[in-house]
Structure formats: C-alpha cells, structure tokens
Design a protein around this motif. Structure first.
Motif, PDB file in Angstrom:
ATOM      1  N   GLY A   1      36.891  40.352  29.148  1.00 47.42           N
ATOM      2  CA  GLY A   1      38.051  40.637  30.109  1.00 47.42           C
ATOM      3  C   GLY A   1      38.913  41.279  29.377  1.00 47.42           C
ATOM      4  N   SER A   2      40.458  41.254  30.060  1.00 44.31           N
ATOM      5  CA  SER A   2      41.601  41.764  29.632  1.00 44.31           C
ATOM      6  C   SER A   2      41.697  43.093  29.974  1.00 44.31           C
ATOM      7  CB  SER A   2      41.802  41.565  28.022  1.00 44.31           C
ATOM      8  OG  SER A   2      41.021  42.593  27.161  1.00 44.31           O
TER       9      SER A   2
ATOM     10  N   GLY B   1      38.146  44.372  30.196  1.00 44.48           N
ATOM     11  CA  GLY B   1      37.917  43.690  31.779  1.00 44.48           C
ATOM     12  C   GLY B   1      37.995  44.684  32.884  1.00 44.48           C
TER      13      GLY B   1
ATOM     14  N   VAL C   1      36.440  37.480  33.131  1.00 46.34           N
ATOM     15  CA  VAL C   1      37.598  37.544  33.536  1.00 46.34           C
ATOM     16  C   VAL C   1      37.995  38.933  34.306  1.00 46.34           C
ATOM     17  CG1 VAL C   1      40.149  36.790  33.784  1.00 46.34           C
ATOM     18  CG2 VAL C   1      38.252  35.719  32.509  1.00 46.34           C
ATOM     19  N   PRO C   2      37.487  39.408  35.356  1.00 46.89           N
ATOM     20  CA  PRO C   2      38.050  40.757  35.838  1.00 46.89           C
ATOM     21  C   PRO C   2      39.388  41.074  35.705  1.00 46.89           C
ATOM     22  CG  PRO C   2      36.195  39.647  37.309  1.00 46.89           C
ATOM     23  CD  PRO C   2      36.863  38.755  36.445  1.00 46.89           C
TER      24      PRO C   2
ATOM     25  N   TRP D   1      37.093  42.782  40.573  1.00 48.66           N
ATOM     26  CA  TRP D   1      36.378  41.724  40.865  1.00 48.66           C
ATOM     27  C   TRP D   1      35.504  42.095  41.906  1.00 48.66           C
ATOM     28  CZ3 TRP D   1      35.436  38.755  45.135  1.00 48.66           C
ATOM     29  CH2 TRP D   1      34.994  37.183  44.753  1.00 48.66           C
TER      30      TRP D   1
ATOM     31  N   PRO E   1      32.394  35.074  37.631  1.00 52.90           N
ATOM     32  CA  PRO E   1      33.474  35.653  37.311  1.00 52.90           C
ATOM     33  C   PRO E   1      34.824  34.822  37.861  1.00 52.90           C
ATOM     34  CG  PRO E   1      31.799  37.177  37.930  1.00 52.90           C
ATOM     35  CD  PRO E   1      31.223  35.668  38.127  1.00 52.90           C
TER      36      PRO E   1
ATOM     37  N   PRO F   1      40.948  37.256  38.897  1.00 52.21           N
ATOM     38  CA  PRO F   1      41.706  38.386  38.040  1.00 52.21           C
ATOM     39  C   PRO F   1      43.116  38.045  37.240  1.00 52.21           C
ATOM     40  CG  PRO F   1      41.633  38.947  40.328  1.00 52.21           C
ATOM     41  CD  PRO F   1      40.915  37.648  40.253  1.00 52.21           C
TER      42      PRO F   1
END
Length: 511
Positions: free
Chosen positions: A376-377, A381, A407-408, A414, A442, A445
C-alpha cells in the motif's frame, strides 16, 4: 557495481568543488576553480594613483551571458518571472497548486488566519487542493476533528477541490473522497508539466514524475501560500541520473530508487533536484515514474523530476483541460554530478531496517523470517503495484504464509483491484487472485499504516514484528511499534516474501 558516478558534465565543476554558487562564476574551464592566496608580503605604501585607461566596452563582455539551465531551474525562472537563474539564488515563485491534508491542514489554516486575519480570503480558491487521507478510518476523536476543521474551512472559503469524507463506515458512500493525496493529485488532473506544486507532505515530490517542480513544505510556508500564492525558495542544484538498459521483468521502479538511495545515501541529495533520464526511464509508465520520484526525499532531495513525453501527455489527456507548457534541460545545462546506471545488471533489492539507504540484495536476506507483508501507500499502493503483486501470486499458484495486508491508495485503485483483469491470468482480477492466495481483503483506501497512525489504524504494527512493506520509510516506529523491523521492497518482492514467510527474491516465482 551497476551504477557509477561520472565526472560532472561541466568541466569546471570538480568532485571536490560542489559549491555551485561559487563555481558558476568560473568561466574558464582550463583553470581550476579555486581561490589562490598569495604568501608574498605586500607593501602598504601608496606609490601613485592613476585613472585606469578607458576603452570601448564590447557588448559581448558587458551583457548578461546566458547559460543553459536544467528543468528545475527553468521552472523556477518561469515561476519567478526571471530570464535566467543559477543554483543558490533565492526567488519568489508563483505557486500553481497548493495541496494540504488532514494532518497538516489544520495547522496551516491556523497560521493563515493568525497572520492574514480571521476573515481573510485565500489567494485562489481553485488552486488549493485539500485531501483528507492520513488518519481517516479511526475512532480517534482528534483525528476526526482534523477532517472537520478542513471541511469548515473549505465551506467558508468555497474551495473548489475538497475531497471530503463523512461516512467512515463505508468509504464508497463518499463520492468525493479519494484517498492518498499524492496518487489522487495525479488521478484528478492536478499535476501538469512545467508547473509548481507545493504540498504539506514530504512525498509531494511524487508529482515530479509529470515534469513539474513538486516539493513538500511546512505549515508556516503553507499558511503564507494560502494568503499570497507565493513562496520564497532557493534554486537547487541538480543531480542527473541516466538510466539505460532493458528493464528485467523481475524489477520495478522501487528497485531502481532503492539502488540510487543505497548508492548516494539518505543525505546524498540534500536540497538538490534529482533529474531522471535515459531509455529505461522513458520506458516506464506514469505510475512507475511516480514511484521513482516519490522516494527522492529519502535521499534528502528537494525534488525529483522526469522530462514530460508522449507517455505523460497520454496520461493527462482525459485528466486536465488546462493548458501547460513542458520544459526540458538545455544541452549546456550544468549538473552538479551525473550518475549512470545500467539497469539490465540490477537485481531485486530491499532496504533493511532502519534506514532507506540500508540497501541489500533480496537474495542475501533469504534467511530473514518475517511476520507480515504490507502492500500500500503513495509509493506502493497504486493500481500497477497491485497488478504486479497479483501477477506473482498467480504465477506461483501458492498461498501466503504470513498475514498480507492490502491497502489501495485511492477509490479508483480500489475499483481497479476489483474490476481490471490481470494480464495472463485468464480474466481474473487482482481481488480474486488475492482471495485465492489467502490475503486479507483489500481495505478502505487511505495512507493506512504507512506512518503508524492511531492505534486502531488498519494493519498498524502494534507488536514488535518483522514486516516486508512497499512503503517508503523504515525508521523505528514508522509503522507503529518502536521495535518493529521494516524491510522496504517492491510489490514483486513483497508478494514473493508473503508466499515463503522469509524475505524472498521474486525471481523464485517469476522465472
């Protein structure tokens, strides 16, 4: 070693003489640029005084001699309405976009109101972008209040671009909510070649991928920009990174920037522009260029920048209708130093705890047992980051051996995770592949656990664990627990490590 430092392109800039402000006045390449101090005793007795002979002053010796400028210098010159600038000069620049978020926004707003007055109006309601993204999905009252402060200010000032969130239980119920600011800025068309974009976040440098000057600023500076649209900035010298060679299919841009940071250290580019060119850079997608520029601040860089090209223009086609004018470094531009990297010789890398420059080959860390993986991030991400992870999971046909958190970055990412088919996967989407591999579902976001956050933040490290992460920093406490250990890696390496429970070279599954 796959990368090497070359002598600077301007012959009067030696490795030992990096004071650009001084070097810029040395116009004879055949002489060393150094001050000579005579030891000979000089008589102080005045013998005679005479008027120097007057001769015709030729324009070639009296006019301003223009020299080539780098991309960053050209953007500064345009934004400060100057025809010529050199590194070290301080100039007032006109800001094209100011971004702030829920962590720094309230402080910046407070300074604006204190200095300009409670009833003051911002300089331009359409050039301010406010994006809640850091501490969103939490029960922490102070974190929630930060978003309320942003909302009140945006309503009061009629800010055009405020990406609000009210329903924390279901992010999809908030059509305006985007997610991670640096990815949202690009997706929503706020990044344009040749412009100046400032943000109250150190990773604002991500936008340099679009051929613009983008850098992080503090709350005080942001408060001033809110009221004036200007900021006093020093022109940075430029380090140039020439990357050539065919990119191996097991490498991603995260490996390239980890290589560079490992090469020059976390202080190697302090207050310097980092310009990325070469055939490898030209072959990168916009999202991969964003990854490259995103982590220049981890080397101390003031900004990262990639020349705009057809890839840039195509990405922007359906995202902005505003005109923009790209700039490019002159052939005679002065670079403080130039590095050349043969990308074809690189291998998958990680940055070991507790510094982004603690570079190691992934295969050298195969005995490091891990407890979790985080994908993610703003760095790792994006849609293509999840596509890469899904590609490796699908190729392996195996299940993960450690908790793997996804984590989109934004709502759009997402949606892509749930809708776009992964190439070569028989029509399966990322979400289907992740489910088959046993990953966590997931998440909503946001910046998530990249910087720890409130204790109830999804995937926060609340125990002293070992994590392989696609994020950007691995300092003690960065993702939560102060004794946690973070190995920074590409989405390929993160996915491969999830499958084995150890830090793993992705070639084990991609070849």
């Amino acid at each position: 070693m796959a990368s090497s430092a070359l002598p600077p392109t301007s012959s009067f800039l030696s490795d030992k003489q990096k004071d650009v402000g001084f070097s810029s006045f040395c116009t004879q390449p055949s002489f060393p640029c150094s001050a000579q101090v005579s030891k000979k005793r000089v008589s102080k007795k005045v013998v005679s005084v005479m008027t120097p002979q007057q001769s015709e002053r030729k324009p070639s010796t009296t006019g301003a001699v223009k020299t080539g400028m780098t991309m960053t210098e050209k953007i500064f010159a345009r934004a400060s309405e100057k025809s010529q600038l050199i590194p070290g000069e301080n100039v007032w620049v006109n800001v094209d976009i100011l971004m702030t978020h829920d962590v720094c926004g309230p402080g910046s707003i407070g300074i604006f109101k204190k200095e300009f007055g409670k009833n003051a109006k911002v300089w331009d309601r359409e050039k301010i972008v406010i994006i809640p993204d850091h501490y969103i999905f939490t029960a922490d009252e102070r974190a929630n209040r930060n978003v309320d402060i942003l909302r009140d200010f945006c309503n009061e000032q009629d800010i055009k671009y405020f990406y609000d969130i009210k329903d924390l239980g279901n992010f999809k119920a908030n059509p305006d909510y985007k997610g991670v600011c640096h990815v949202a800025l690009a997706q929503e068309g706020h990044c344009r070649p040749g412009e100046v974009l400032l943000g109250t976040d150190s990773h604002t440098c991500t936008a340099g991928a679009f051929g613009q000057f983008a850098t992080g600023i503090g709350n005080t500076d942001a408060g001033f920009v809110l009221g004036t649209g200007k900021l006093l900035l020093k022109v940075p010298p430029t380090l140039r990174f020439v990357m050539d060679g065919e990119m191996p299919d097991y490498l991603l841009a995260k490996d390239l920037i980890l290589q560079i940071i490992g090469e020059i250290s976390v202080a190697g580019a302090t207050y310097k522009a980092m310009e990325f060119v070469g055939s490898t850079v030209e072959s990168l997608t916009m999202e991969e260029r964003m990854t490259l520029c995103n982590m220049v601040v981890e080397a101390g860089g003031k900004n990262g920048i990639v020349p705009a090209d057809s890839t840039t223009f195509k990405y922007l086609e359906d995202k902005t209708s505003l005109p923009y004018e790209p700039v490019y470094s002159d052939g005679q531009a002065r670079f403080l130093q130039e590095y050349r990297i043969d990308v074809s010789k690189l291998e998958p890398l990680v940055a070991k705890p507790h510094s982004p420059d603690n570079r190691a080959l992934a295969r050298e860390c195969k005995d490091v047992k891990i407890d979790r993986v985080y994908i993610g991030s703003c760095t790792g991400g994006k849609t293509e980051d999840f596509m890469a992870a899904a590609k490796l999971f699908h190729a392996s046909g195996k299940k993960v051996k450690v908790p793997t958190f996804l984590v989109p970055a934004t709502q759009k990412v997402w949606m892509d995770v749930y809708s776009l088919p992964v190439p070569g996967a028989g029509g399966k989407t990322c979400s289907q592949i992740f489910e088959e591999a046993g990953c966590d579902t997931p998440a909503s976001p946001s910046c998530g656990a990249c910087l720890g956050g409130p204790r109830d933040t999804y995937a926060r490290m609340n125990e002293a664990q070992v994590c392989v992460s696609t994020t950007n920093r691995n300092f003690p406490g960065r993702m939560g627990h102060k004794e946690g250990q973070i190995y920074l890696a590409s989405p390929y390496t993160a996915a491969a490590s999830a499958l084995t429970g150890f830090v793993t070279d992705p070639r084990d599954f991609l070849q």
